[in-house]
Design an enzyme around this catalytic site. Sequence first.
Site, PDB file in Angstrom:
ATOM      1  CE1 TYR A  49      -4.138  -1.901   0.516  1.00 42.71           C
ATOM      2  CE2 TYR A  49      -2.623  -3.272   1.966  1.00 42.71           C
ATOM      3  CZ  TYR A  49      -3.918  -2.938   1.127  1.00 42.71           C
ATOM      4  OH  TYR A  49      -4.794  -3.977   1.175  1.00 42.71           O
ATOM      5  CG  ASN A  91     -10.776  -1.539  -8.116  1.00 40.67           C
ATOM      6  OD1 ASN A  91     -11.575  -1.094  -9.184  1.00 40.67           O
ATOM      7  ND2 ASN A  91      -9.898  -2.499  -7.935  1.00 40.67           N
ATOM      8  CB  CYS A 133      -7.608  -3.864  -5.628  1.00 38.76           C
ATOM      9  SG  CYS A 133      -9.253  -4.620  -5.631  1.00 38.76           S
ATOM     10  CG  HIS A 134      -6.067  -9.952  -6.839  1.00 38.72           C
ATOM     11  ND1 HIS A 134      -6.778  -9.309  -8.045  1.00 38.72           N
ATOM     12  CD2 HIS A 134      -5.128 -10.744  -7.397  1.00 38.72           C
ATOM     13  CE1 HIS A 134      -6.335  -9.914  -9.201  1.00 38.72           C
ATOM     14  NE2 HIS A 134      -5.267 -10.720  -8.541  1.00 38.72           N
ATOM     15  CD  GLU A 183      -2.741 -12.297 -10.575  1.00 43.34           C
ATOM     16  OE1 GLU A 183      -1.694 -11.869 -10.073  1.00 43.34           O
ATOM     17  OE2 GLU A 183      -3.762 -12.100 -10.929  1.00 43.34           O
TER      18      GLU A 183
END
Length: 190
Positions: free
Chosen positions: A124, A147, A155-156, A182
Site C-alpha cells: 500500500y 475499486n 487490487c488483490h 497468479e
Amino acid sequence: MDSTERPRGPRLEWTVVAGDCTGIGPLLLAATPEGLVRVEFHAGPDRASAMIGALVSRLGADAWRPAPGREVLLAEPVRQLAAYFAGALRRFELPLDWRLSAGFNRQVLQELDRSVPYGAVVGYGELAARVGRPGAAQAVGHAMGSNPLPLVVACHRVVENGGGIGGFGGGVETKRRLLALEGVLPELLF
C-alpha cells in the site's frame, strides 16, 4: 426489463458469470458502450439486483441483461475472464469506463493497472509513493476498497508493507485464491 428487449436509452449491459466458471463464486459484470464499468464479487440474485439498480440510478442508463452467450458489450470481458481463470490470460485488455472512480482513487487504480503485472504484488505504501503521495498508504487502502473494477484492475495484488495479505472487498479467502492462481501464494491444500 425483459432480457430479450433492448433498452431505448443509454445502455448498461450486465450479466452474472457463474461461480463454477470462476472458482471464487459468481461475478456480476456490467458494461456501457465506453467499456467495462463494474465487477462485483458474490453476485447472488439479491446482490446483483441491488447493484444494477444502483448503477442505473448513478449512470442514468437503462439496464439490459442479454441471454447467456448473447452478450454484446460483455462478450469480450466474459471471454477474457474465462481465460484468466483457466490460467491462459495474464493481462486484461479491455476498454474500461472509469466513471465510478475519480480523483486520487482513480489515479491510484490506474497506476496499479499500469504498473503491477500478473504474479506481482505491491505494498500500500509503495503504491502511494508511486502516485506521489508517500505516507498515504491508508488512502490507497480506501482506493482499493472502492475499486469498481476489482479483478480486472487487480487490487488483490496490493498487500501490507510488512508482508501481510491485507484486506479485500471480495474477502480474504478470495484474495488468497487469486494470488495462488497468479503464483504469488501456494495453492491451498484443503
